[in-house]
Design an enzyme around this catalytic site. Sequence first.
Site, PDB file in Angstrom:
ATOM      1  N   LYS A  36       0.844  -1.212   0.000  1.00 33.64           N
ATOM      2  CA  LYS A  36       0.000   0.000   0.000  1.00 33.64           C
ATOM      3  C   LYS A  36       0.874   1.255   0.000  1.00 33.64           C
ATOM      4  O   LYS A  36       0.592   2.227  -0.720  1.00 33.64           O
ATOM      5  CB  LYS A  36      -0.918  -0.022   1.229  1.00 33.64           C
ATOM      6  CG  LYS A  36      -1.904  -1.190   1.212  1.00 33.64           C
ATOM      7  CD  LYS A  36      -2.586  -1.371   2.566  1.00 33.64           C
ATOM      8  CE  LYS A  36      -3.466  -2.609   2.586  1.00 33.64           C
ATOM      9  NZ  LYS A  36      -3.946  -2.979   3.913  1.00 33.64           N
ATOM     10  N   GLY A  53     -12.834  -4.922   5.421  1.00 32.14           N
ATOM     11  CA  GLY A  53     -14.224  -5.254   5.719  1.00 32.14           C
ATOM     12  C   GLY A  53     -15.115  -4.990   4.513  1.00 32.14           C
ATOM     13  O   GLY A  53     -14.774  -4.239   3.600  1.00 32.14           O
TER      14      GLY A  53
END
Length: 428
Positions: free
Chosen positions: A207, A304
């Site tokens: 990332k 999530g």
Amino acid sequence: MSEPLRLGIAGLGTVGTGLLKIVQTHPDLLAARAGRPLAISAVSARSRGKNRGVDLSDYDWEDDPVALARRDDVDVFLELMGGENGPAKAAVEAALASGKHVVTANKAMLAIHGQAMAEAAEAAGVALRFEAAVAGGIPCVKALAEGLAGNRITRVMGVMNGTCNYILTRMAKAHLTYNEVFEEAHALGYLEADPTLDVGGIDAGHKLALLASIAFGTRVAFDAVQLEGIDRVSIADIEQARDMGYRIKLLGVAQMTGRGLEQRMQPCLVPAKSPLGQLDNAMNMIVLEGDAVGQIVLRGAGAGEGPTASAVIADVMDIARGAVLPTFGQPASTLAAAPPACSAAPAPYYLRLMLQDKPGALAKIATALGDAGVSINRMRQYGHDDIAAPVLIVTHTTSPDALAHALAGIEATGTLVDPPVALRIEEV
Ligand code: HSE
């Protein structure tokens, strides 16, 4: 209203299912904002029969994601399968070669193949977007590439792996060891199938490399990220750093220095009262600094179903509105191959030393630090048994080279009972 934007979704795990729920729950809201409806043409996943709690009956099924990527009735191919190579890479390449826009949540694939894929997308005149690949629901790619497009970016920082932040927070709050919390996190299903992706800092490093490319106009260079995981962080360091006013975080930092592009993902101390220091549990935080804007802080869920799908749909919405933005904030052919910095910028350091409890031991340590040009800012010695005296030192700002020299000198004194611990203190 214009023609629908037709989607093909490969991967119906947490993210894909979350995306279907958003498209099925908010069709009118999405159509009003995009100026055209979104329509799902077909989906693909490993198991067709699995009950995912969403209705798939309106969509065609493809067993092969590559076939899905090439379908004539797909305008945007959504790659939500994951994996650095294999079907994800093959399907994205097929989609781009067929002139389809691509939206992906796949940080591992882009950290390795991002440059080639961005060039392929631009050659085809299509978008390749990846908001969901970095910090889940936090719109940090958009913030950096669009919201801060007028800034020279000076530093990008953040907590980019929720699992590691959960482990470090739980160790601190429950006075548990790394191994105890790792087992707990495993039982709760927090860890990736290969846990080293999380605890080794690799997932967060992917990332950071993606954000650094946008921030500094450089080709993604994951292999130049200095990586260190959290598996050697001890409860002693967490608690003693806390006593000194710090928290330990797996912190990513990218900055362009006179020595080249510095990209680090490593356990660092940050001030307890800073936003990063107060980030608990599985939350993510991205801190962006630009010459005009100053510092901005974005906080939210990094993983999530809902948060990650929220980021995917934002990219789809841009494409529906007709925006074909460069993948890394500027044309891929103009991204520079920045030399990696050979050493990190100077910083203060936290040292924990277990000293033999003998007259003169501390004096030898102070001499070794002084000989290396490392100056002591604060020092504390804790109550101890007869054998070892725990000594904590916070240094003034020092170069990593000087620190390494000092640590070698400290070890050479023969006064240590255990190897020294040295952690960088990041000024945030
Ligand atoms: N495993 C990651 C995390 C989420 O814990 O943040 C996916 O990158």
